[in-house]
Write a protein that holds these residues in place. Structure first.
Motif, PDB file in Angstrom:
ATOM      1  N   CYS A 119       0.863  -1.177   0.000  1.00 21.20           N
ATOM      2  CA  CYS A 119       0.000   0.000   0.000  1.00 21.20           C
ATOM      3  C   CYS A 119       0.905   1.233   0.000  1.00 21.20           C
ATOM      4  N   ALA A 120       0.485   2.285  -0.662  1.00 23.20           N
ATOM      5  CA  ALA A 120       1.253   3.524  -0.681  1.00 23.20           C
ATOM      6  C   ALA A 120       0.302   4.706  -0.646  1.00 23.20           C
ATOM      7  N   SER A 121       0.830   5.860  -0.242  1.00 29.24           N
ATOM      8  CA  SER A 121       0.044   7.093  -0.292  1.00 29.24           C
ATOM      9  C   SER A 121       0.934   8.213  -0.804  1.00 29.24           C
ATOM     10  N   SER A 122       0.297   9.265  -1.305  1.00 34.41           N
ATOM     11  CA  SER A 122       1.032  10.454  -1.736  1.00 34.41           C
ATOM     12  C   SER A 122       0.140  11.668  -1.550  1.00 34.41           C
ATOM     13  N   HIS A 123       0.778  12.825  -1.464  1.00 38.83           N
ATOM     14  CA  HIS A 123       0.004  14.047  -1.257  1.00 38.83           C
ATOM     15  C   HIS A 123      -0.925  14.310  -2.441  1.00 38.83           C
ATOM     16  N   ASP A 124      -0.389  14.100  -3.655  1.00 44.96           N
ATOM     17  CA  ASP A 124      -1.206  14.260  -4.847  1.00 44.96           C
ATOM     18  C   ASP A 124      -0.771  13.251  -5.890  1.00 44.96           C
ATOM     19  N   ARG A 125      -1.428  13.281  -7.068  1.00 46.41           N
ATOM     20  CA  ARG A 125      -1.136  12.279  -8.105  1.00 46.41           C
ATOM     21  C   ARG A 125      -0.078  12.768  -9.073  1.00 46.41           C
ATOM     22  N   GLU A 126       0.309  14.062  -8.988  1.00 44.59           N
ATOM     23  CA  GLU A 126       1.138  14.613 -10.048  1.00 44.59           C
ATOM     24  C   GLU A 126       2.640  14.491  -9.818  1.00 44.59           C
ATOM     25  N   GLY A 127       3.118  14.938  -8.673  1.00 44.91           N
ATOM     26  CA  GLY A 127       4.568  14.943  -8.539  1.00 44.91           C
ATOM     27  C   GLY A 127       5.099  14.448  -7.219  1.00 44.91           C
ATOM     28  N   SER A 128       4.226  14.241  -6.262  1.00 48.74           N
ATOM     29  CA  SER A 128       4.695  13.883  -4.917  1.00 48.74           C
ATOM     30  C   SER A 128       5.221  12.462  -4.894  1.00 48.74           C
ATOM     31  N   PRO A 129       6.271  12.223  -4.113  1.00 44.96           N
ATOM     32  CA  PRO A 129       6.757  10.844  -3.983  1.00 44.96           C
ATOM     33  C   PRO A 129       5.758   9.990  -3.207  1.00 44.96           C
ATOM     34  N   LEU A 130       5.817   8.693  -3.462  1.00 45.15           N
ATOM     35  CA  LEU A 130       4.965   7.753  -2.753  1.00 45.15           C
ATOM     36  C   LEU A 130       5.619   7.343  -1.432  1.00 45.15           C
ATOM     37  N   HIS A 131       4.782   7.161  -0.417  1.00 43.68           N
ATOM     38  CA  HIS A 131       5.226   6.608   0.859  1.00 43.68           C
ATOM     39  C   HIS A 131       4.578   5.225   0.978  1.00 43.68           C
ATOM     40  N   PHE A 132       5.405   4.208   1.170  1.00 40.95           N
ATOM     41  CA  PHE A 132       4.921   2.831   1.172  1.00 40.95           C
ATOM     42  C   PHE A 132       4.806   2.267   2.581  1.00 40.95           C
ATOM     43  N   GLY A 133       3.860   1.331   2.744  1.00 47.09           N
ATOM     44  CA  GLY A 133       3.821   0.489   3.915  1.00 47.09           C
ATOM     45  C   GLY A 133       4.780  -0.682   3.729  1.00 47.09           C
ATOM     46  N   ASN A 134       4.945  -1.487   4.796  1.00 46.39           N
ATOM     47  CA  ASN A 134       5.868  -2.626   4.743  1.00 46.39           C
ATOM     48  C   ASN A 134       5.304  -3.817   3.969  1.00 46.39           C
ATOM     49  N   GLY A 135       4.041  -3.746   3.609  1.00 47.06           N
ATOM     50  CA  GLY A 135       3.487  -4.790   2.762  1.00 47.06           C
ATOM     51  C   GLY A 135       2.901  -5.964   3.520  1.00 47.06           C
TER      52      GLY A 135
END
Lengths: 109, 113
Positions: B91-107
């Motif tokens: 699973c990952a999240s980001s501030h927006d869809r355009e340029g922000s890097p993704l932050h991932f969970g450990n899976g």
């Protein structure tokens, strides 16, 4: 089709320098990311390049040439904890992230 | 502390079971993602939610069903999976869809028997 190429595996010596290359063919370009992933853990963000040139962040640097579709991640003063997989990803014109398969970096004493 | 928490970390299920994967992000991000990671293959995007609305479904089989009740939580419901579905689900999240890097969970390491 869209494609990211990076070496499958590399080996380097503790204290040395290693360069991990990434070449890409994508529909447009909106930035290139490098991530580090230790075994069994989450990928973590290392660097972002959207303009040509070198971005330096401590022991890690990332370079981009958009005209050549090429980037590299440079790791200096290698430490054992740098043993991990390094993932290259490119955002295309639709802001989709295209991922490489990752480069497994093995550091030897 | 990655800011993105996934549970369970490991899951073994038979092909007739129903299970759910959970993801929670504490970063105030607006976009959340499910990825499948198989050995020596690129990350495969499965689903994207932006402001709780599903914006992408990359031809994922219907035996995978996502749910996003709010911008902080994301689920992946699993039903009648196949052995080839065994993989690491990130699973990952980001501030927006355009340029922000993704932050991932450990899976979640999923094994289908």
């Amino acid at each position: 089709g869209q494609n990211i190429d990076q070496p499958t595996e590399m080996t380097a010596t503790e204290g040395a320098i290693v360069q991990i290359n990434c070449t890409y063919q994508t529909s447009g370009f909106n930035g290139l990311f490098w991530y580090q992933q230790h075994a069994g853990e989450a990928p973590t963000f290392l660097s972002y390049n959207v303009l040509d040139g070198l971005e330096e962040k401590g022991r890690f640097s990332s370079f981009l040439s958009r005209s050549k579709g090429y980037s590299y991640l440079l790791l200096k003063e290698l430490q054992m904890k740098d043993s991990a997989s390094y993932l290259c990803a490119v955002r295309d014109s639709n802001y989709q992230l295209i991922w490489g398969a990752g480069t497994k970096l093995i550091i030897k004493p | 502390e990655t800011g993105v928490t996934q549970t369970p970390r490991h899951l073994v299920m038979g092909m007739t079971n129903k299970k759910s994967l959970k993801c929670e992000q504490h970063l105030g991000h607006n976009a959340m993602y499910w990825y499948k990671q198989s050995a020596k293959k690129p990350l495969e995007l499965m689903f994207v939610y932006n402001f709780k609305e599903q914006t992408e479904n990359n031809s994922v089989p219907s035996r995978f069903s996502p749910e996003c009740p709010n911008s902080s939580h994301l689920f992946l419901h699993l039903h009648t999976l196949q052995p080839e579905d065994s993989a690491l689900y990130l699973c990952a999240s980001s501030h927006d869809r355009e340029g922000s890097p993704l932050h991932f969970g450990n899976g979640t390491r999923l094994t289908v028997t």
